[in-house]
Design an enzyme around this catalytic site. Structure first.
Site, PDB file in Angstrom:
ATOM      1  N   HIS A   1       0.795  -1.228   0.000  1.00 19.05           N
ATOM      2  CA  HIS A   1       0.000   0.000   0.000  1.00 19.05           C
ATOM      3  C   HIS A   1       0.825   1.274   0.000  1.00 19.05           C
ATOM      4  O   HIS A   1       0.276   2.364  -0.029  1.00 19.05           O
ATOM      5  CB  HIS A   1      -0.980   0.029   1.178  1.00 19.05           C
ATOM      6  CG  HIS A   1      -0.306   0.227   2.512  1.00 19.05           C
ATOM      7  ND1 HIS A   1       0.240  -0.813   3.215  1.00 19.05           N
ATOM      8  CD2 HIS A   1      -0.082   1.329   3.256  1.00 19.05           C
ATOM      9  CE1 HIS A   1       0.758  -0.360   4.339  1.00 19.05           C
ATOM     10  NE2 HIS A   1       0.581   0.949   4.389  1.00 19.05           N
TER      11      HIS A   1
HETATM   12  C1  UD1 Z   1      -2.449   5.461   5.589  1.00 20.95           C
HETATM   13  C2  UD1 Z   1      -1.201   6.058   6.183  1.00 20.95           C
HETATM   14  C3  UD1 Z   1      -0.058   5.045   6.091  1.00 20.95           C
HETATM   15  C4  UD1 Z   1      -0.452   3.732   6.721  1.00 20.95           C
HETATM   16  C5  UD1 Z   1      -1.744   3.226   6.127  1.00 20.95           C
HETATM   17  C6  UD1 Z   1      -2.190   2.004   6.854  1.00 20.95           C
HETATM   18  C7  UD1 Z   1      -0.906   8.487   5.954  1.00 20.95           C
HETATM   19  C8  UD1 Z   1      -0.176   9.545   5.247  1.00 20.95           C
HETATM   20  N1  UD1 Z   1      -0.770   7.253   5.458  1.00 20.95           N
HETATM   21  O1  UD1 Z   1      -2.222   5.231   4.207  1.00 20.95           O
HETATM   22  O2  UD1 Z   1       1.079   5.560   6.758  1.00 20.95           O
HETATM   23  O3  UD1 Z   1       0.586   2.799   6.490  1.00 20.95           O
HETATM   24  O4  UD1 Z   1      -2.756   4.253   6.258  1.00 20.95           O
HETATM   25  O5  UD1 Z   1      -3.105   1.244   6.151  1.00 20.95           O
HETATM   26  O6  UD1 Z   1      -1.570   8.761   6.922  1.00 20.95           O
HETATM   27  N2  UD1 Z   1      -9.653   4.115   1.575  1.00 20.95           N
HETATM   28  C9  UD1 Z   1     -10.853   3.420   1.554  1.00 20.95           C
HETATM   29  N3  UD1 Z   1     -11.390   3.062   2.761  1.00 20.95           N
HETATM   30  C10 UD1 Z   1     -10.823   3.348   3.945  1.00 20.95           C
HETATM   31  C11 UD1 Z   1      -9.615   4.052   3.951  1.00 20.95           C
HETATM   32  C12 UD1 Z   1      -9.037   4.416   2.752  1.00 20.95           C
HETATM   33  O7  UD1 Z   1     -11.411   3.150   0.503  1.00 20.95           O
HETATM   34  O8  UD1 Z   1     -11.374   2.985   4.998  1.00 20.95           O
HETATM   35  C13 UD1 Z   1      -9.029   4.458   0.257  1.00 20.95           C
HETATM   36  C14 UD1 Z   1      -9.419   5.856  -0.225  1.00 20.95           C
HETATM   37  O9  UD1 Z   1      -9.524   5.803  -1.613  1.00 20.95           O
HETATM   38  C15 UD1 Z   1      -8.198   6.676   0.150  1.00 20.95           C
HETATM   39  C16 UD1 Z   1      -7.054   5.676   0.017  1.00 20.95           C
HETATM   40  O10 UD1 Z   1      -7.613   4.432   0.420  1.00 20.95           O
HETATM   41  O11 UD1 Z   1      -8.026   7.802  -0.684  1.00 20.95           O
HETATM   42  C17 UD1 Z   1      -5.865   5.998   0.884  1.00 20.95           C
HETATM   43  O12 UD1 Z   1      -6.225   6.202   2.257  1.00 20.95           O
HETATM   44  P1  UD1 Z   1      -5.335   7.170   3.213  1.00 20.95           P
HETATM   45  O13 UD1 Z   1      -5.804   7.074   4.598  1.00 20.95           O
HETATM   46  O14 UD1 Z   1      -5.211   8.525   2.599  1.00 20.95           O
HETATM   47  O15 UD1 Z   1      -3.896   6.552   3.080  1.00 20.95           O
HETATM   48  P2  UD1 Z   1      -3.407   5.045   3.201  1.00 20.95           P
HETATM   49  O16 UD1 Z   1      -2.796   4.645   1.909  1.00 20.95           O
HETATM   50  O17 UD1 Z   1      -4.490   4.206   3.763  1.00 20.95           O
HETATM   51  N1  UDP Z   2      -3.458  -6.239   8.966  1.00 22.15           N
HETATM   52  C1  UDP Z   2      -4.715  -6.832   9.128  1.00 22.15           C
HETATM   53  N2  UDP Z   2      -5.398  -7.241   8.020  1.00 22.15           N
HETATM   54  C2  UDP Z   2      -4.899  -7.084   6.765  1.00 22.15           C
HETATM   55  C3  UDP Z   2      -3.616  -6.486   6.611  1.00 22.15           C
HETATM   56  C4  UDP Z   2      -2.935  -6.059   7.742  1.00 22.15           C
HETATM   57  O1  UDP Z   2      -5.189  -6.996  10.256  1.00 22.15           O
HETATM   58  O2  UDP Z   2      -5.585  -7.463   5.796  1.00 22.15           O
HETATM   59  C5  UDP Z   2      -2.751  -5.743  10.171  1.00 22.15           C
HETATM   60  C6  UDP Z   2      -1.334  -6.232  10.389  1.00 22.15           C
HETATM   61  O3  UDP Z   2      -1.309  -7.454  11.084  1.00 22.15           O
HETATM   62  C7  UDP Z   2      -0.738  -5.099  11.208  1.00 22.15           C
HETATM   63  C8  UDP Z   2      -1.409  -3.869  10.644  1.00 22.15           C
HETATM   64  O4  UDP Z   2      -2.594  -4.348   9.996  1.00 22.15           O
HETATM   65  O5  UDP Z   2      -1.110  -5.251  12.573  1.00 22.15           O
HETATM   66  C9  UDP Z   2      -0.514  -3.177   9.660  1.00 22.15           C
HETATM   67  O6  UDP Z   2      -1.210  -2.144   9.048  1.00 22.15           O
HETATM   68  P1  UDP Z   2      -0.771  -1.513   7.660  1.00 22.15           P
HETATM   69  O7  UDP Z   2       0.114  -2.448   6.915  1.00 22.15           O
HETATM   70  O8  UDP Z   2      -2.015  -1.042   7.015  1.00 22.15           O
HETATM   71  O9  UDP Z   2       0.000  -0.200   8.109  1.00 22.15           O
HETATM   72  P2  UDP Z   2       1.548   0.142   8.403  1.00 22.15           P
HETATM   73  O10 UDP Z   2       2.009  -0.746   9.501  1.00 22.15           O
HETATM   74  O11 UDP Z   2       2.308  -0.024   7.123  1.00 22.15           O
HETATM   75  O12 UDP Z   2       1.502   1.576   8.790  1.00 22.15           O
END
Ligand code: UD1
Ligand code: UDP
Length: 363
Positions: free
Chosen positions: A205
């Protein structure tokens, strides 16, 4: 001591769970839980509250998705009146997401003390949005809790006063150790029709991996190759699913007969998937740490990591995203060449208790 605790994105939930638990046992702390609404899908948020026993948030800002500037600004605008109304003594933020810096900066400008859990991690890659959030949050925090020694060193080099820095272990690992046994009962392997150690787990991601066709297409090539000899389970982050579609790569994924591309799964299912896998391929931060404790080889599809201890103990290897390099590392794991040699100091399930002790004696 009234403490407003902030969550916004999925990984914040695994981190806050043991902290809320420990605060609720502490007579001198009155904890409030605030969800910014950065993540909002059921399987990116609600599901984890139930599975991890996190209390319902007292407040939800419901900001949703937007560009960095808009999302950060919306959180700040919505959080300021909350601080005015509730008059907390402390705001506690975890991790490195937009919700972390947004609420942190509102708090300090209103004279509220700020605690950062998971402080000091540095990838030294400022093209990562999280690196900017980490540097900014640490620079304004009053109390900084580190998961590994590299974090302590980074903060000292940046001029943070040593008395503010505490190495306490890893709250994400507190959660893992608490739920490992329950995860055993998950039926995810049967649900997906796979056996023990016959699959790889993949998550992707990071914007640097998925937001451009040039970055994502080579990773699709890697998936095509790995699924030739191993089932690949790919709980797909909403950002990534959208980008695969946008770049016209979804049909190549659909053509992979051994690829199980599923929606994000709950924590217990994910733990079971990781623990029973041959290896994990990921660009996640938290998953690099969890595989270290599970003793599962992790290939990190990045050029750098802010969590160097995971590489030092041997469970994690940085493999970039160039297919020949990733596949060479994959083959060496399949030949049993990647062995973990230990557990990082203090990753013992008691980080949240240490955090509570430090906070209550510091103020
Ligand atoms: C965010 C965090 C990242 C973290 C990740 C965990 C920032 C800058 N980034 O990235 O550090 O590793 O979360 O997963 O804060 N969306 C949905 N449903 C949701 C949430 C998001 O559809 O519930 C989609 C939307 O299209 C959105 C995109 O995902 O625009 C990205 O979501 P966003 O929270 O901006 O960033 P992440 O890539 O999730
Ligand atoms: N995780 C989860 N379901 C999934 C993918 C990840 O429960 O389908 C959990 C994983 O075990 C960890 C956390 O989500 O605890 C990591 O989140 P993510 O990779 O979104 O964020 P990051 O750690 O990169 O910020």
């Amino acid at each position: 001591m009234k403490i407003i605790n902030i969550v916004g994105a999925r990984p914040n939930l695994m981190k806050i769970a043991p902290i809320m638990d420990s605060f609720s046992d502490c007579a001198s702390i009155d904890p409030i839980l605030l969800h910014t609404g950065q993540h909002y899908d059921r399987n990116m948020s609600d599901l984890f509250f139930r599975q991890l026993g996190i209390p319902e948030p007292d407040l939800n800002l419901e900001v949703g998705s937007a560009s960095h500037a808009v999302q950060t600004a919306e959180i700040m605008k919505a959080f300021e009146p909350v601080v005015l109304e509730h008059q907390p003594d402390v705001v506690l933020v975890v991790g490195d997401v937009n919700s972390t810096i947004a609420c942190g900066s509102v708090a300090v400008k209103m004279g509220i003390k700020l605690v950062h859990v998971e402080a000091g991690l540095r990838s030294f890659d400022r093209s990562m949005p999280e690196e900017i959030n980490r540097i900014l949050t640490d620079s304004i925090s009053d109390l900084l809790f580190c998961t590994e020694q590299s974090g302590v060193e980074n903060l000292k080099k940046e001029g943070v006063a040593p008395e503010k820095i505490h190495l306490v272990g890893n709250v994400m690992i507190d959660t893992l150790l608490r739920h490992r046994e329950r995860a055993e009962q998950s039926s995810i392997l049967e649900d997906l029709g796979i056996g023990q150690r016959s699959h790889a787990v993949l998550t992707l991601h990071r914007p640097s991996n998925v937001d451009s066709r040039e970055a994502l297409e080579p990773l699709v090539e890697v998936i095509e190759e790995v699924q030739r000899d191993l089932v690949v389970v790919f709980p797909t982050h909403p950002r990534t699913r959208g980008k695969l579609r946008e770049f016209g790569l979804s049909s190549r994924m659909e053509a992979c007969s051994n690829l199980k591309m599923v929606d994000p799964v709950g924590y217990l299912d994910f733990l079971k998937l990781m623990e029973s896998s041959k290896l994990v391929l990921t660009d996640s931060g938290g998953i690099q740490e969890e595989t270290t404790i599970l003793g599962v080889p992790c290939l990190t599809l990045r050029d750098n990591t802010e969590r160097p201890i995971t590489v030092e103990v041997g469970s994690n290897r940085l493999v970039g995203r160039e297919p020949s390099q990733v596949l060479a590392a994959y083959r060496s794991v399949m030949e049993g060449e990647q062995q973990s040699s230990g557990v990082p100091p203090l990753w013992d399930g008691h980080a949240a208790r240490r955090i509570t002790e430090v906070i209550t004696s510091f103020w």
